[in-house]
Enzyme design. Structure first.
Site, PDB file in Angstrom:
ATOM      1  N   PRO A  11      75.156 113.381  98.361  1.00 17.35           N
ATOM      2  CA  PRO A  11      74.372 112.612  98.817  1.00 17.35           C
ATOM      3  C   PRO A  11      74.458 111.135  99.617  1.00 17.35           C
ATOM      4  O   PRO A  11      75.358 110.493  98.978  1.00 17.35           O
ATOM      5  CB  PRO A  11      72.992 112.444  98.068  1.00 17.35           C
ATOM      6  N   ASN A  12      74.135 111.110 100.857  1.00 15.99           N
ATOM      7  CA  ASN A  12      74.264 110.086 101.541  1.00 15.99           C
ATOM      8  C   ASN A  12      75.639 109.757 102.091  1.00 15.99           C
ATOM      9  O   ASN A  12      75.941 108.694 102.912  1.00 15.99           O
ATOM     10  CB  ASN A  12      73.828 108.812 100.830  1.00 15.99           C
ATOM     11  N   ARG A  19      76.383 102.936 106.468  1.00 15.84           N
ATOM     12  CA  ARG A  19      75.895 102.863 104.997  1.00 15.84           C
ATOM     13  C   ARG A  19      76.438 101.777 104.316  1.00 15.84           C
ATOM     14  O   ARG A  19      77.906 101.996 104.070  1.00 15.84           O
ATOM     15  CB  ARG A  19      75.908 104.218 104.388  1.00 15.84           C
ATOM     16  N   TYR A  24      81.459 100.486 101.365  1.00 18.01           N
ATOM     17  CA  TYR A  24      82.174 101.676 101.438  1.00 18.01           C
ATOM     18  C   TYR A  24      82.788 101.767 102.817  1.00 18.01           C
ATOM     19  O   TYR A  24      83.710 102.822 102.955  1.00 18.01           O
ATOM     20  CB  TYR A  24      81.103 102.999 101.760  1.00 18.01           C
ATOM     21  N   ASN A  76      83.389 114.150  95.647  1.00 19.09           N
ATOM     22  CA  ASN A  76      82.701 112.930  95.882  1.00 19.09           C
ATOM     23  C   ASN A  76      81.147 113.311  95.478  1.00 19.09           C
ATOM     24  O   ASN A  76      80.601 113.455  96.529  1.00 19.09           O
ATOM     25  CB  ASN A  76      83.148 112.100  96.972  1.00 19.09           C
ATOM     26  N   ALA A  79      75.604 109.839  94.259  1.00 19.40           N
ATOM     27  CA  ALA A  79      74.884 109.564  93.047  1.00 19.40           C
ATOM     28  C   ALA A  79      74.667 110.334  91.887  1.00 19.40           C
ATOM     29  O   ALA A  79      74.522 110.347  90.619  1.00 19.40           O
ATOM     30  CB  ALA A  79      73.589 108.934  93.388  1.00 19.40           C
ATOM     31  N   GLU A 100      87.946 113.916  90.736  1.00 22.52           N
ATOM     32  CA  GLU A 100      86.699 113.194  91.255  1.00 22.52           C
ATOM     33  C   GLU A 100      87.123 112.091  92.258  1.00 22.52           C
ATOM     34  O   GLU A 100      88.237 111.367  91.849  1.00 22.52           O
ATOM     35  CB  GLU A 100      85.970 112.391  89.930  1.00 22.52           C
ATOM     36  N   HIS A 102      85.919 108.361  94.364  1.00 14.87           N
ATOM     37  CA  HIS A 102      84.917 107.674  94.901  1.00 14.87           C
ATOM     38  C   HIS A 102      85.550 106.330  95.807  1.00 14.87           C
ATOM     39  O   HIS A 102      86.560 105.878  95.461  1.00 14.87           O
ATOM     40  CB  HIS A 102      84.114 106.955  93.592  1.00 14.87           C
ATOM     41  N   ARG A 109      80.295  98.400  89.046  1.00 12.56           N
ATOM     42  CA  ARG A 109      79.172  98.016  89.916  1.00 12.56           C
ATOM     43  C   ARG A 109      77.958  98.182  88.658  1.00 12.56           C
ATOM     44  O   ARG A 109      78.163  97.902  87.670  1.00 12.56           O
ATOM     45  CB  ARG A 109      78.875  98.968  90.844  1.00 12.56           C
TER      46      ARG A 109
HETATM   47  C1  DQA Z   1      80.301 106.795  95.400  1.00 11.16           C
HETATM   48  C2  DQA Z   1      79.741 105.976  94.486  1.00 11.16           C
HETATM   49  C3  DQA Z   1      78.258 106.265  93.739  1.00 11.16           C
HETATM   50  O1  DQA Z   1      77.899 105.585  92.868  1.00 11.16           O
HETATM   51  C4  DQA Z   1      77.486 106.020  94.852  1.00 11.16           C
HETATM   52  O2  DQA Z   1      76.080 106.661  94.444  1.00 11.16           O
HETATM   53  C5  DQA Z   1      77.663 106.799  95.959  1.00 11.16           C
HETATM   54  C6  DQA Z   1      79.301 106.579  96.478  1.00 11.16           C
HETATM   55  C7  DQA Z   1      81.573 106.260  96.208  1.00 11.16           C
HETATM   56  O3  DQA Z   1      82.100 106.758  96.982  1.00 11.16           O
HETATM   57  O4  DQA Z   1      81.826 104.967  95.917  1.00 11.16           O
HETATM   58  O5  DQA Z   1      76.955 107.503  96.899  1.00 11.16           O
HETATM   59  O6  DQA Z   1      80.274 108.026  95.146  1.00 11.16           O
END
Ligand code: DQA
Length: 146
Positions: A11-12, A19, A24, A76, A79, A100, A102, A109
């Site tokens: 998501p997002n 964003r 990011y 990735n 959240a 994984e 990110h 954070r």
């Molecule tokens: C994320 C880190 C997550 O905590 C966050 O919710 C994201 C992006 C990252 O790529 O840094 O959506 O996965």
């Protein structure tokens, strides 16, 4: 035979580039996909890059990658990383190695980002390198580390 590496985004992440760029960065998901394509060029691997805002879709894609015999999965989960027991179970249910990924380093954070259900089942975690986290994770696959 071409081996497929799935790159699954949650998501997002469709809003990457717009964003919270201070966290990011300014690369879009398409920019990242282009660089991963360049990285696998001539290696006998292909990239299947996807994004969804829906948890169950990520579960379905993990199952699909398994059924298709993918080489590896870079995940990735956004959240959902911090909330999804369904993703933890799905990664445990399949035999394809999951890395994984990110962009940020969630452990530096907010406290609610410190738990990673994905990390409990993934073979490796690459985080905190911005968009380069994806390229580093892919290098681990191409180098045969996983
Ligand atoms: C994320 C880190 C997550 O905590 C966050 O919710 C994201 C992006 C990252 O790529 O840094 O959506 O996965």
């Amino acid at each position: 035979m071409t081996e497929t590496i799935y790159v699954l985004n949650g998501p997002n992440l469709n809003l990457l580039g717009l964003r919270e760029p201070e966290i990011y960065g300014s690369d879009t998901l398409d920019d990242i996909a282009g660089r991963l394509e360049d990285q696998v060029h001539g290696t006998g691997h292909s990239i299947d890059m996807r994004q969804t805002n829906h948890e169950g879709m990520l579960v379905d894609w993990l199952h699909e990658a398994n059924a298709e015999g993918a080489r590896a999965i870079l995940l990735n989960a956004g959240a959902y990383t911090h909330t999804s027991i369904a993703l933890l179970d799905a990664i445990r249910a399949i035999t394809i190695p999951v890395i994984e990924v990110h962009l940020s380093d969630p452990k530096t954070r907010e406290a609610f980002r410190h738990t990673s259900y994905v990390g409990m089942a993934a073979v490796k975690t690459v985080e905190g390198h911005g968009a380069k986290s994806y390229e580093i994770a892919l290098t681990h696959v191409l180098d045969g580390d996983i």
